[in-house]
Design an enzyme around this catalytic site. Structure first.
Site, PDB file in Angstrom:
ATOM      1  N   ASP A  30      -2.154   0.926   7.713  1.00 59.37           N
ATOM      2  CA  ASP A  30      -1.595   0.703   6.484  1.00 59.37           C
ATOM      3  C   ASP A  30      -0.925  -0.551   6.217  1.00 59.37           C
ATOM      4  O   ASP A  30      -0.951  -1.117   5.100  1.00 59.37           O
ATOM      5  CB  ASP A  30      -0.465   1.998   6.491  1.00 59.37           C
ATOM      6  CG  ASP A  30      -1.181   3.129   6.593  1.00 59.37           C
ATOM      7  OD1 ASP A  30      -1.537   3.805   5.471  1.00 59.37           O
ATOM      8  OD2 ASP A  30      -1.307   3.685   7.686  1.00 59.37           O
ATOM      9  N   GLU A  89      -1.404  -1.652  -4.359  1.00 62.99           N
ATOM     10  CA  GLU A  89      -2.821  -0.898  -4.561  1.00 62.99           C
ATOM     11  C   GLU A  89      -2.353   0.286  -5.361  1.00 62.99           C
ATOM     12  O   GLU A  89      -1.524   1.065  -5.120  1.00 62.99           O
ATOM     13  CB  GLU A  89      -3.064  -0.259  -3.224  1.00 62.99           C
ATOM     14  CG  GLU A  89      -4.531   0.483  -3.243  1.00 62.99           C
ATOM     15  CD  GLU A  89      -5.020   0.660  -1.726  1.00 62.99           C
ATOM     16  OE1 GLU A  89      -5.165   1.745  -1.345  1.00 62.99           O
ATOM     17  OE2 GLU A  89      -5.031  -0.095  -0.937  1.00 62.99           O
ATOM     18  N   ASP A 109       0.802  -1.221   0.040  1.00 58.73           N
ATOM     19  CA  ASP A 109       0.063  -0.063  -0.015  1.00 58.73           C
ATOM     20  C   ASP A 109       0.923   1.157  -0.024  1.00 58.73           C
ATOM     21  O   ASP A 109       1.559   1.654   1.060  1.00 58.73           O
ATOM     22  CB  ASP A 109      -0.733   0.169   1.233  1.00 58.73           C
ATOM     23  CG  ASP A 109      -1.684   1.207   1.275  1.00 58.73           C
ATOM     24  OD1 ASP A 109      -2.066   1.776   0.213  1.00 58.73           O
ATOM     25  OD2 ASP A 109      -1.994   1.625   2.325  1.00 58.73           O
TER      26      ASP A 109
END
Length: 183
Positions: free
Chosen positions: A144, A71, A11
């Site tokens: 996260d 992502e 991410d």
């Protein structure tokens, strides 16, 4: 004979980069690790990008992932935030490509849908579902790292499907799939 694969999920972010690693043995997921790279204390944006690149290479060299799931940045109201996220994603992808690890990118809604069945799920809902599926004892303070882990799990769930995110096996493939974007 057991088939084994390691998936690194990322991410990307310029404040916190979350990541998670799963090992797949005979189509069964096993949690390996999740953590985050904290970048808040750095003010220079180029230092942040360098650290993202270096940490991603370090993860690749340590865990030897067979694939990377990342992502994709989503379009928000703030163009500057989008640009920063795109740069963070780009250097993480460059790190993977430099080690010739195939990369697939997933939109946030696709990741949330794969994990929870709801493309509008919250970070907390995604984290709780991962905790349940991977039998995690606890969840981190910042989510996260669970977002990075979610990208890896999403990639596992989408394995063998024809329509996944964009996928790159190296610089040559990236350039071919993005004509006119690379000068």
């Amino acid at each position: 004979m057991a088939t084994e694969k390691i998936i690194l999920g990322i991410d990307p972010g310029t404040t916190i980069m979350g990541f998670g690693i799963i090992k797949v043995i005979n189509k069964q997921m096993h949690f390996v690790q999740m953590n985050e790279l904290m970048l808040k204390k750095y003010t220079d944006p180029y230092t942040k990008l360098k650290l993202i690149f270096e940490r991603t290479v370090e993860l690749i060299d340590t865990y030897h992932p067979d694939e990377i799931a990342i992502e994709a940045p989503f379009y928000g109201k703030n163009v500057q935030s989008m640009l920063k996220l795109g740069r963070a994603q780009g250097v993480a992808m460059a790190a993977g490509l430099s080690r010739e690890v195939p990369i697939t990118e997933y939109m946030p809604k696709k990741i949330k849908m794969a994990i929870t069945g709801n493309g509008n799920a919250t970070k907390e809902q995604v984290a709780k579902m991962l905790q349940s599926v991977l039998k995690l004892k606890s969840l981190p303070k910042n989510l996260d790292s669970t977002d990075g882990l979610a990208a890896a799990v999403c990639h596992f769930y989408n394995e063998g499907r024809v329509e996944v995110g964009k996928s790159y096996t190296g610089w040559e493939a990236f350039v071919k799939q993005n004509p006119g974007k690379i000068k």
